[in-house]
Scaffold this motif. Structure first.
Motif, mmCIF file in Angstrom:
data_model
loop_
_atom_site.group_PDB
_atom_site.id
_atom_site.type_symbol
_atom_site.label_atom_id
_atom_site.label_comp_id
_atom_site.label_asym_id
_atom_site.label_seq_id
_atom_site.Cartn_x
_atom_site.Cartn_y
_atom_site.Cartn_z
ATOM 1 N N GLY A 68 1.035 -1.172 -0.057
ATOM 2 C CA GLY A 68 -0.190 0.055 -0.243
ATOM 3 C C GLY A 68 0.774 1.289 0.201
ATOM 4 O O GLY A 68 0.640 2.275 -0.675
ATOM 5 N N ARG A 69 2.043 1.190 0.768
ATOM 6 C CA ARG A 69 2.717 2.413 0.804
ATOM 7 C C ARG A 69 3.593 2.704 -0.548
ATOM 8 O O ARG A 69 3.808 3.751 -1.052
ATOM 9 C CB ARG A 69 3.896 2.151 1.906
ATOM 10 N N VAL A 70 3.645 1.429 -1.366
ATOM 11 C CA VAL A 70 4.416 1.657 -2.898
ATOM 12 C C VAL A 70 3.046 2.337 -3.574
ATOM 13 O O VAL A 70 3.369 3.222 -4.348
ATOM 14 C CB VAL A 70 4.530 0.214 -3.154
ATOM 15 N N VAL A 71 1.787 2.099 -3.561
ATOM 16 C CA VAL A 71 0.879 2.571 -4.089
ATOM 17 C C VAL A 71 1.011 4.354 -4.020
ATOM 18 O O VAL A 71 0.883 4.970 -4.862
ATOM 19 C CB VAL A 71 -0.275 1.992 -3.861
ATOM 20 N N ASP A 72 1.286 4.422 -2.694
ATOM 21 C CA ASP A 72 0.950 5.937 -2.213
ATOM 22 C C ASP A 72 2.235 6.497 -2.911
ATOM 23 O O ASP A 72 1.983 7.936 -3.394
ATOM 24 C CB ASP A 72 0.998 6.119 -0.755
ATOM 25 N N ARG A 202 3.034 9.535 9.314
ATOM 26 C CA ARG A 202 2.075 8.397 9.766
ATOM 27 C C ARG A 202 1.578 8.759 11.117
ATOM 28 O O ARG A 202 0.337 8.389 11.589
ATOM 29 C CB ARG A 202 2.826 7.212 9.678
ATOM 30 N N ARG A 203 2.365 9.307 11.975
ATOM 31 C CA ARG A 203 2.044 9.633 13.515
ATOM 32 C C ARG A 203 0.808 10.336 13.470
ATOM 33 O O ARG A 203 0.227 10.606 14.708
ATOM 34 C CB ARG A 203 3.148 10.221 14.032
ATOM 35 N N GLU A 204 0.513 11.236 12.429
ATOM 36 C CA GLU A 204 -0.769 12.198 12.566
ATOM 37 C C GLU A 204 -2.180 11.381 12.179
ATOM 38 O O GLU A 204 -2.958 12.144 12.704
ATOM 39 C CB GLU A 204 -0.369 13.391 11.768
ATOM 40 N N TRP A 205 -1.915 10.485 11.322
ATOM 41 C CA TRP A 205 -3.276 9.788 10.863
ATOM 42 C C TRP A 205 -3.165 8.366 11.662
ATOM 43 O O TRP A 205 -4.424 7.976 11.895
ATOM 44 C CB TRP A 205 -3.341 9.560 9.419
ATOM 45 N N ALA A 321 -8.099 8.267 7.256
ATOM 46 C CA ALA A 321 -6.720 8.440 6.533
ATOM 47 C C ALA A 321 -6.471 9.470 5.599
ATOM 48 O O ALA A 321 -7.819 9.640 4.720
ATOM 49 C CB ALA A 321 -6.402 7.124 5.797
ATOM 50 N N PRO A 322 -5.569 10.132 5.511
ATOM 51 C CA PRO A 322 -5.410 11.063 4.441
ATOM 52 C C PRO A 322 -5.323 10.500 3.001
ATOM 53 O O PRO A 322 -4.774 9.363 3.094
ATOM 54 C CB PRO A 322 -4.107 11.947 4.905
ATOM 55 N N ALA A 323 -5.444 11.267 2.079
ATOM 56 C CA ALA A 323 -5.442 10.852 0.610
ATOM 57 C C ALA A 323 -4.100 10.349 0.325
ATOM 58 O O ALA A 323 -3.823 8.991 -0.310
ATOM 59 C CB ALA A 323 -5.903 11.652 -0.402
ATOM 60 N N GLY A 324 -3.090 10.896 0.893
ATOM 61 C CA GLY A 324 -1.662 10.438 0.349
ATOM 62 C C GLY A 324 -1.417 9.322 1.115
ATOM 63 O O GLY A 324 -0.058 8.601 0.800
ATOM 64 N N SER A 325 -1.883 8.809 2.182
ATOM 65 C CA SER A 325 -1.613 7.762 2.775
ATOM 66 C C SER A 325 -2.626 6.549 2.755
ATOM 67 O O SER A 325 -2.670 5.515 3.664
ATOM 68 C CB SER A 325 -0.952 7.969 4.230
ATOM 69 N N ARG A 326 -3.637 6.586 1.990
ATOM 70 C CA ARG A 326 -4.792 5.817 1.980
ATOM 71 C C ARG A 326 -4.418 4.452 1.553
ATOM 72 O O ARG A 326 -4.841 3.479 2.227
ATOM 73 C CB ARG A 326 -5.896 6.454 1.057
ATOM 74 N N ALA A 385 -5.462 12.236 18.413
ATOM 75 C CA ALA A 385 -5.204 13.525 17.687
ATOM 76 C C ALA A 385 -6.373 13.690 16.700
ATOM 77 O O ALA A 385 -6.957 12.859 16.345
ATOM 78 C CB ALA A 385 -3.863 13.350 16.631
ATOM 79 N N PRO A 386 -6.496 14.833 16.193
ATOM 80 C CA PRO A 386 -7.825 15.255 15.463
ATOM 81 C C PRO A 386 -7.551 14.444 14.221
ATOM 82 O O PRO A 386 -6.616 14.439 13.660
ATOM 83 C CB PRO A 386 -7.859 16.641 15.145
ATOM 84 N N ALA A 387 -8.952 13.931 13.494
ATOM 85 C CA ALA A 387 -8.688 13.153 12.216
ATOM 86 C C ALA A 387 -8.386 14.368 11.284
ATOM 87 O O ALA A 387 -8.991 15.387 11.171
ATOM 88 C CB ALA A 387 -9.940 12.378 11.977
ATOM 89 N N PRO A 388 -7.588 13.746 10.370
ATOM 90 C CA PRO A 388 -7.494 14.786 8.970
ATOM 91 C C PRO A 388 -8.701 14.937 8.217
ATOM 92 O O PRO A 388 -9.470 13.988 8.158
ATOM 93 C CB PRO A 388 -6.300 14.044 8.255
ATOM 94 N N ALA A 389 -8.609 16.022 7.676
ATOM 95 C CA ALA A 389 -9.888 16.373 6.955
ATOM 96 C C ALA A 389 -9.848 15.330 5.683
ATOM 97 O O ALA A 389 -8.831 15.311 5.088
ATOM 98 C CB ALA A 389 -10.146 17.775 6.359
#
Length: 389
Positions: A68-72, A202-205, A321-326, A385-389
């Motif tokens: 999944g990280r490779v896809v991102d 990663r620590r933020e999401w 999950a933010p789009a860049g780490s989905r 932590a607050p969830a990312p928009a």
């Protein structure tokens, strides 16, 4: 039905759902093909088959977030080239491997398995706006239920009517076709307005709340795996093993109905509530009676909540999950599902072997309730932590 009509009217959704349905059939057939090859082709016992399955499971759990990280970072097509070649080679060479070699290669094959489930969930998040995602993930869960009714049965038929070599070869061809189809389709992994979003650490999401969501996913599959093994043991003890297909069909049908209802309503039950219901309703299933039709009816209430719980997990992961780490997030979700299944079957099986079949349902349900309690505690964590928009 208005929700479903609006969801299917979105560009690309019908094609995605159709392709993902057929792409998942080899995924659901794979465990059965491996098991039958070890038992029938190599002449080993079911314990040895379980070791091969466990090796593949560990490989999948490790590889899913990495893939999944490779896809991102590099996109879907580059990842597909690597994993399609890798998994196709595994199935093409498995027929020639002795048991120790198969054990090692099953682990490697799990790492490079084409992540069909994750791709589908990630593409849904990119194609479907948030207010319609419940319907989309519900259809996705129902699709999975249907493929589980087709894939293992097809594997058994091919092995019994032809040979394990034919089944392994068919898997190699099917995986190659699936990889090529996904490469040609190249579904979006992010919405058009998400491409410019900055990378979120990663620590933020990966917050306690996200960990709780993943834990519920693992717990739900733990309950389902334990329920299926215990149902099989109950039927075997009562001499009604030939009715296994009917009982499993009732379970899958009830789950599909629950998923369709879950996706049709505008407001549904929260993921945690669904998890509690799934776990609590499976506990008394073994105490009602051991006739196959009584067992099937007893499992209907919990089965109605199966697909909604899985769908709610996908919806929550996509939201948090933010789009860049989905891709990494959906990979972690796949790992959670895999580990839940890997734990549920042996735990319930161990309890059934040393007590009675009814105890397997109790253990599966109590395990799910324990996971729900942990997830509730995580959702109330002050470090959230607050969830990312």
């Amino acid at each position: 039905m208005r929700q479903y009509r609006a969801m299917f009217a979105l560009p690309g959704v019908r094609a995605l759902m159709t392709v993902m349905f057929f792409a998942r059939v080899p995924v659901t057939a794979a465990p059965m093909v491996l098991t039958l090859h070890v038992v029938e082709g190599l002449g080993r016992g079911y314990g040895a088959a379980g070791l091969v399955g466990a090796a593949a499971t560990v490989g999948i759990a490790i590889g899913s977030p990495v893939v999944g990280r490779v896809v991102d970072r590099y996109g879907l097509r580059r990842m597909l080239v690597v994993v399609t070649v890798g998994e196709t080679l595994f199935w093409a060479t498995a027929r020639f491997l002795p048991f120790p070699g198969l054990l090692a290669c099953a682990f490697l094959g799990g790492i490079v398995m084409v992540p069909v489930m994750s791709i589908g969930r990630q593409a849904i998040a990119a194609l479907v706006r948030e207010e319609l995602r419940r319907s989309a993930y519900s259809v996705d869960s129902v699709s999975v239920e249907l493929t589980y009714m087709i894939g293992p049965a097809a594997a058994v038929a091919l092995v019994t009517q032809v040979s394990t070599v034919a089944a392994l070869s068919a898997m190699a061809v099917a995986v190659g076709v699936v990889g090529l189809a996904l490469f040609a389709m190249n579904p979006r992994m992010r919405a058009a307005d998400e491409d410019a979003e900055p990378k979120v650490p990663r620590r933020e999401w990966l917050t306690p709340r996200m960990v709780g969501v993943l834990a519920i996913g693992a717990g739900a599959v733990f309950v389902l795996a334990g329920m299926e093994v215990t149902a099989l043991a109950t039927l075997r003890e009562s001499g009604q093993l030939n009715w296994t297909g009917a009982v499993y069909a009732a379970i899958c049908l009830a789950s599909a109905i629950g998923g369709l209802v879950h996706g049709a309503v505008r407001r549904s039950l929260p993921q945690l509530t669904l998890m509690v219901l799934l776990s609590a309703l499976v506990i008394p299933a073994g105490l009602i009676g051991d006739a196959w039709w009584v067992l099937a009816l007893a499992l209907v209430p919990s089965s109605l909540v199966c697909a909604p719980t899985v769908a709610a997990t996908g919806e929550e992961v996509a939201r948090l999950a933010p789009a860049g780490s989905r891709g990494e997030a959906t990979g972690l979700q796949s790992s959670a599902f895999t580990l839940g299944a890997a734990a549920g079957a042996p735990v319930a099986g161990f309890v059934v072997d040393h007590t009675a079949p009814a105890a397997g349902f109790v253990v599966a349900g109590m395990g799910g309730l324990l996971v729900a309690a942990v997830a509730f505690a995580l959702s109330r964590s002050r470090s959230l932590a607050p969830a990312p928009a």
